[in-house]
Design a protein around this motif. Structure first.
Motif, PDB file in Angstrom:
ATOM      1  N   ASP A  14     -11.031 -23.217   6.912  1.00 40.00           N
ATOM      2  CA  ASP A  14      -9.780 -22.553   7.264  1.00 40.00           C
ATOM      3  C   ASP A  14      -8.841 -22.483   6.071  1.00 40.00           C
ATOM      4  O   ASP A  14      -8.136 -21.484   5.881  1.00 40.00           O
ATOM      5  N   ARG A  15      -8.831 -23.535   5.254  1.00 38.32           N
ATOM      6  CA  ARG A  15      -7.955 -23.525   4.069  1.00 38.32           C
ATOM      7  C   ARG A  15      -8.443 -22.509   3.046  1.00 38.32           C
ATOM      8  O   ARG A  15      -7.638 -21.810   2.423  1.00 38.32           O
ATOM      9  N   ILE A  16      -9.764 -22.405   2.896  1.00 42.72           N
ATOM     10  CA  ILE A  16     -10.308 -21.410   1.971  1.00 42.72           C
ATOM     11  C   ILE A  16     -10.035 -20.002   2.477  1.00 42.72           C
ATOM     12  O   ILE A  16      -9.648 -19.110   1.708  1.00 42.72           O
ATOM     13  N   ALA A  17     -10.223 -19.776   3.775  1.00 33.73           N
ATOM     14  CA  ALA A  17      -9.950 -18.458   4.352  1.00 33.73           C
ATOM     15  C   ALA A  17      -8.495 -18.071   4.155  1.00 33.73           C
ATOM     16  O   ALA A  17      -8.178 -16.909   3.863  1.00 33.73           O
ATOM     17  N   ALA A  18      -7.591 -19.035   4.293  1.00 37.49           N
ATOM     18  CA  ALA A  18      -6.168 -18.758   4.045  1.00 37.49           C
ATOM     19  C   ALA A  18      -5.952 -18.403   2.585  1.00 37.49           C
ATOM     20  O   ALA A  18      -5.117 -17.535   2.258  1.00 37.49           O
TER      21      ALA A  18
ATOM     22  N   VAL B 254      -8.158 -16.911   0.647  1.00 35.47           N
ATOM     23  CA  VAL B 254      -8.648 -15.542   0.475  1.00 35.47           C
ATOM     24  C   VAL B 254      -7.598 -14.545   0.946  1.00 35.47           C
ATOM     25  O   VAL B 254      -7.292 -13.551   0.265  1.00 35.47           O
ATOM     26  N   ALA B 255      -7.011 -14.812   2.106  1.00 40.73           N
ATOM     27  CA  ALA B 255      -5.983 -13.915   2.650  1.00 40.73           C
ATOM     28  C   ALA B 255      -4.765 -13.835   1.747  1.00 40.73           C
ATOM     29  O   ALA B 255      -4.104 -12.792   1.665  1.00 40.73           O
ATOM     30  N   ALA B 256      -4.469 -14.924   1.040  1.00 43.22           N
ATOM     31  CA  ALA B 256      -3.296 -14.953   0.166  1.00 43.22           C
ATOM     32  C   ALA B 256      -3.586 -14.385  -1.219  1.00 43.22           C
ATOM     33  O   ALA B 256      -2.679 -14.304  -2.056  1.00 43.22           O
ATOM     34  N   GLY B 257      -4.822 -14.000  -1.478  1.00 46.33           N
ATOM     35  CA  GLY B 257      -5.175 -13.446  -2.776  1.00 46.33           C
ATOM     36  C   GLY B 257      -5.507 -14.485  -3.827  1.00 46.33           C
ATOM     37  O   GLY B 257      -5.673 -14.143  -5.003  1.00 46.33           O
ATOM     38  N   GLU B 258      -5.635 -15.760  -3.418  1.00 45.53           N
ATOM     39  CA  GLU B 258      -6.002 -16.810  -4.380  1.00 45.53           C
ATOM     40  C   GLU B 258      -7.463 -16.671  -4.796  1.00 45.53           C
ATOM     41  O   GLU B 258      -7.837 -17.075  -5.900  1.00 45.53           O
ATOM     42  N   LEU B 259      -8.278 -16.142  -3.893  1.00 45.10           N
ATOM     43  CA  LEU B 259      -9.714 -16.002  -4.102  1.00 45.10           C
ATOM     44  C   LEU B 259     -10.118 -14.555  -3.842  1.00 45.10           C
ATOM     45  O   LEU B 259      -9.437 -13.841  -3.093  1.00 45.10           O
ATOM     46  N   PRO B 260     -11.221 -14.090  -4.416  1.00 44.77           N
ATOM     47  CA  PRO B 260     -11.647 -12.699  -4.227  1.00 44.77           C
ATOM     48  C   PRO B 260     -11.855 -12.360  -2.756  1.00 44.77           C
ATOM     49  O   PRO B 260     -12.260 -13.232  -1.965  1.00 44.77           O
ATOM     50  N   PRO B 261     -11.635 -11.116  -2.362  1.00 39.31           N
ATOM     51  CA  PRO B 261     -11.768 -10.718  -0.953  1.00 39.31           C
ATOM     52  C   PRO B 261     -13.144 -10.999  -0.364  1.00 39.31           C
ATOM     53  O   PRO B 261     -13.268 -11.257   0.831  1.00 39.31           O
ATOM     54  N   GLY B 262     -14.188 -10.948  -1.149  1.00 36.60           N
ATOM     55  CA  GLY B 262     -15.527 -11.148  -0.615  1.00 36.60           C
ATOM     56  C   GLY B 262     -15.977 -12.600  -0.545  1.00 36.60           C
ATOM     57  O   GLY B 262     -17.139 -12.871  -0.205  1.00 36.60           O
ATOM     58  N   THR B 263     -15.079 -13.534  -0.812  1.00 33.74           N
ATOM     59  CA  THR B 263     -15.455 -14.951  -0.813  1.00 33.74           C
ATOM     60  C   THR B 263     -15.933 -15.379   0.575  1.00 33.74           C
ATOM     61  O   THR B 263     -15.267 -15.126   1.581  1.00 33.74           O
ATOM     62  N   ASP B 264     -17.066 -16.021   0.638  1.00 37.41           N
ATOM     63  CA  ASP B 264     -17.615 -16.532   1.895  1.00 37.41           C
ATOM     64  C   ASP B 264     -17.016 -17.915   2.148  1.00 37.41           C
ATOM     65  O   ASP B 264     -17.483 -18.923   1.601  1.00 37.41           O
ATOM     66  N   ALA B 265     -15.977 -17.954   2.966  1.00 38.10           N
ATOM     67  CA  ALA B 265     -15.257 -19.211   3.195  1.00 38.10           C
ATOM     68  C   ALA B 265     -16.148 -20.254   3.848  1.00 38.10           C
ATOM     69  O   ALA B 265     -16.075 -21.447   3.508  1.00 38.10           O
ATOM     70  N   SER B 266     -17.003 -19.831   4.760  1.00 34.10           N
ATOM     71  CA  SER B 266     -17.876 -20.786   5.442  1.00 34.10           C
ATOM     72  C   SER B 266     -18.874 -21.410   4.476  1.00 34.10           C
ATOM     73  O   SER B 266     -19.092 -22.631   4.487  1.00 34.10           O
TER      74      SER B 266
ATOM     75  N   LEU C 250     -18.631 -21.657   1.217  1.00 37.57           N
ATOM     76  CA  LEU C 250     -17.940 -22.479   0.231  1.00 37.57           C
ATOM     77  C   LEU C 250     -17.491 -23.808   0.846  1.00 37.57           C
ATOM     78  O   LEU C 250     -17.534 -24.856   0.183  1.00 37.57           O
ATOM     79  N   ALA C 251     -17.109 -23.778   2.108  1.00 39.76           N
ATOM     80  CA  ALA C 251     -16.752 -25.022   2.801  1.00 39.76           C
ATOM     81  C   ALA C 251     -17.975 -25.910   2.985  1.00 39.76           C
ATOM     82  O   ALA C 251     -17.895 -27.135   2.810  1.00 39.76           O
TER      83      ALA C 251
END
Length: 212
Positions: A154-158, A160-172, A174-175
């Motif tokens: 959830d923190r990684i997905a947030a 991505v949404a905030a532009g800290e990480l590329p749009p295509g980042t797989d949050a699951s 990476l977690a």
């Protein structure tokens, strides 16, 4: 359990018991910490009630009166462990400004926590589930580990949404990678890896993170 032993469980140390009771002859919090260390060192399944009574320096009747059975004691131990030794991950997720900074801090603090001299290496929640044949205990520990990974996701997905990480980042994914590193650090700490060696491992793991 005798009525005298039952009565002793209902009074606090230093105070007289009821008609057939006697003062509890141990400090509950101290005994609980000793049980925590025993479970942390040996895991749930390999720690017998006899092991616990020796570590806690109390008799079996006192253990049952104060804590319930072995499983109830372990559940309390896990709660205490999470608050006292395992809260560093949640603090990192809540306090750091970016997902990457949060995970970097989490991994570095995991190394520090899992290699503290004078206490069992690794993570109790990871280690205690190994070779566990009690389904309720195994499932409870699994749920805790999966909840930690979900919080990281959830923190990684947030991020991505905030532009800290590329749009295509797989949050699951990476977690899961982060969870696997934490579990690997725990096991390697138990196998004797030094803090310096595990810190180097963490820096390599962090190198795979995508950049914005």
């Amino acid at each position: 359990m005798s009525s005298a032993e039952s009565g002793s469980a209902q009074v606090t140390a230093g105070k007289p018991g009821r008609a057939r009771g006697r003062p509890r002859s141990f400090d509950r919090e101290t005994a609980l910490e000793k049980a925590l260390l025993a479970f942390w060192e040996h895991g749930y399944e390999a720690t017998s009630v006899a092991d616990l009574t020796r570590a806690m320096d109390i008799g079996a009747p006192s253990l049952y009166a104060a804590f319930g059975d072995k499983r109830s004691l372990f559940e309390e131990v896990v709660q205490v462990y999470g608050a006292r030794y395992g809260a560093f991950g949640q603090r990192a997720l809540e306090e750091e400004p970016t997902a990457f900074a949060a995970v970097r801090r989490m991994l570095r603090e995991a190394v520090a926590e899992y290699t503290v001299p004078g206490r069992p290496p690794g993570c109790l929640v990871i280690h205690a589930g190994a070779n566990c044949s009690t389904p309720e205990v195994e499932d409870g520990l699994r749920q805790r580990r999966n909840a930690n990974i979900a919080a990281i996701r959830d923190r990684i997905a947030a991020g991505v949404a905030a532009g800290e990480l590329p749009p295509g980042t797989d949050a699951s994914a990476l977690a899961r990678h982060t969870g696997a590193v934490i579990q690997g650090v725990s096991q390697q700490a138990r196998d004797g890896a030094s803090r310096t060696e595990l810190e180097a491992l963490v820096e390599i793991a962090l190198a795979v993170w995508p950049r914005p």
